[in-house]
Design an enzyme around this catalytic site. Structure first.
Site, PDB file in Angstrom:
ATOM      1  N   GLU A   1      -1.596  -0.596  -7.444  1.00  0.00           N
ATOM      2  CA  GLU A   1      -1.770   0.094  -6.306  1.00  0.00           C
ATOM      3  C   GLU A   1      -2.729   1.245  -6.292  1.00  0.00           C
ATOM      4  O   GLU A   1      -3.663   1.398  -5.211  1.00  0.00           O
ATOM      5  CB  GLU A   1      -0.616   0.671  -5.568  1.00  0.00           C
ATOM      6  CG  GLU A   1       0.470  -0.570  -5.328  1.00  0.00           C
ATOM      7  CD  GLU A   1       0.230  -1.206  -4.152  1.00  0.00           C
ATOM      8  OE1 GLU A   1      -1.042  -0.909  -3.326  1.00  0.00           O
ATOM      9  OE2 GLU A   1       0.880  -2.109  -3.613  1.00  0.00           O
TER      10      GLU A   1
ATOM     11  N   LYS B   1      -4.493   7.111   0.954  1.00  0.00           N
ATOM     12  CA  LYS B   1      -3.423   6.145   2.023  1.00  0.00           C
ATOM     13  C   LYS B   1      -3.280   7.005   3.278  1.00  0.00           C
ATOM     14  O   LYS B   1      -3.099   6.455   4.270  1.00  0.00           O
ATOM     15  CB  LYS B   1      -2.271   5.935   1.249  1.00  0.00           C
ATOM     16  CG  LYS B   1      -1.235   5.312   1.992  1.00  0.00           C
ATOM     17  CD  LYS B   1      -0.202   4.499   1.465  1.00  0.00           C
ATOM     18  CE  LYS B   1       0.611   3.567   2.345  1.00  0.00           C
ATOM     19  NZ  LYS B   1       1.790   2.804   1.987  1.00  0.00           N
TER      20      LYS B   1
ATOM     21  N   ARG C   1      -5.482   0.313   9.312  1.00  0.00           N
ATOM     22  CA  ARG C   1      -4.564   0.399   8.219  1.00  0.00           C
ATOM     23  C   ARG C   1      -4.289  -1.113   7.401  1.00  0.00           C
ATOM     24  O   ARG C   1      -3.812  -1.106   6.361  1.00  0.00           O
ATOM     25  CB  ARG C   1      -3.212   0.879   8.848  1.00  0.00           C
ATOM     26  CG  ARG C   1      -2.147   1.076   7.719  1.00  0.00           C
ATOM     27  CD  ARG C   1      -0.742   1.548   8.278  1.00  0.00           C
ATOM     28  NE  ARG C   1      -0.034   1.548   7.309  1.00  0.00           N
ATOM     29  CZ  ARG C   1       1.199   2.458   7.447  1.00  0.00           C
ATOM     30  NH1 ARG C   1       1.632   3.251   8.673  1.00  0.00           N
ATOM     31  NH2 ARG C   1       2.211   2.432   6.688  1.00  0.00           N
TER      32      ARG C   1
END
Length: 344
Positions: A168, A205, A219
């Site tokens: 991630e 994020k 998003r």
């Protein structure tokens, strides 16, 4: 957005509990966080109920939720109760889901204990459980009261779990910050300052989530690698080839980088760089040709799809992503073939 704190857990947890008015307190753990992480916070907690579940994505389902709700109910938790989710992405997703559904909602705090949860899963307010084999098929958007991040918990992880979360981190660089991608992958997992890495990923994020809280548009770029990756993860979940989330997402990012080249003109040089980088970090991932049709079938339940089109978030360049790119089955099969050819 949640109040996100990156600090020593003793300092941040004591402060949050002092500032929060609650009638009862529960801490949700699995057998791993009970053994390795709960001892790091136990001394700072007032009287509380400890709820333990079994670790693993395969247990992120309604049966486990029933156990959690039963614990709330039999211990007479009211609507001013507070839940602390102490764990990785599964604990955060499912604990939050149970909290917002119990008596129409109690508050919850996330203490991520994995890199995956710290940089991604516990940030942004997505909650969910798996249903009928589909990942995060049932869920809500709801922010926790706070997310308390302390890199000390990374010391409790086995290397495979740390690598899973690192996928991630790589994704954040690929979709939003080319320099970050270069810097983090040049070190591999030999990173001294995890606090700085976590802080920058959280910054990337949260900026995206603030701009689009309910995933109406921008998003969706956070899903790069996840359309194919989630299908791979779900397909192998209950097999002897089970992959961790980040491992499946790494394979998904390679496949979706290929689609970016095929459909958006993403450069061959960038595709090879991403492929080589990810395969060097995740060499153990294997996908069988005979599994392609099953993987594609699972993709039709992806939440980004509209009108039965396989919508993807893809790359225009390293550090620049776009979304709502319709991809047909043949292109997905080509991408999966590209992945297995790299492994030969």
């Amino acid at each position: 957005m949640s109040h996100i704190v990156i600090d020593h857990i003793e300092t941040s947890l004591k402060a949050v509990l002092k500032e929060t008015d609650f009638t009862q307190l529960a801490v949700l753990v699995d057998e791993n966080t009970h053994a390795h992480c709960y001892p790091l916070i136990q001394a700072f907690l007032p009287e509380h109920l400890l709820i333990q579940i079994t670790s693993g994505e395969e247990h992120k389902n309604l049966r486990t939720c029933e156990h959690i709700w039963e614990q709330f109910t039999t211990n007479n938790f009211d609507r001013k109760a507070l839940l602390i989710n102490l764990g990785g992405g599964v604990i955060g997703d499912m604990g939050g889901f149970c909290a917002v559904t119990y008596k129409r909602g109690i508050r919850f705090i996330n203490i991520p204990t994995t890199l995956l949860a710290a940089v991604d899963a516990n940030v942004g307010g997505k909650l969910g459980i798996d249903f009928m084999g589909f990942k995060n098929h049932l869920g809500f958007f709801q922010d926790p009261e706070s997310v308390l991040i302390d890199p000390v918990f990374l010391k409790t992880l086995v290397p495979r779990e740390l690598r899973s979360g690192f996928a991630e981190v790589i994704k954040h660089g690929l979709i939003a910050d080319a320099d970050y991608f270069e810097q983090t992958t040049s070190h591999g997992l030999d990173i001294e300052n995890w606090e700085a890495v976590i802080a920058h990923s959280v910054e990337i994020k949260t900026a995206v989530v603030k701009a689009d809280p309910k995933e109406a548009g921008l998003r969706k770029i956070l899903n790069f690698g996840h359309t194919i990756g989630h299908a791979i993860e779900s397909f192998y979940l209950n097999t002897d080839k089970k992959l961790l989330h980040g491992e499946a997402i790494a394979a998904g990012m390679i496949c979706e980088a290929y689609l970016s080249k095929k459909l958006l003109g993403f450069s061959e040089e960038n595709l090879l760089q991403i492929s080589r980088t990810l395969l060097e970090i995740y060499p153990e991932i294997n996908i069988a040709k005979d599994d392609f049709s099953g993987i594609v079938k699972l993709m039709y339940q992806d939440k980004k799809n509209l009108n039965n089109l396989l919508n993807h978030s893809l790359l225009m360049d390293i550090g620049k992503a776009t979304y709502d790119i319709a991809v047909d089955e043949k292109d997905v099969i080509d991408a999966l073939f590209y992945f297995i050819k790299l492994k030969q």
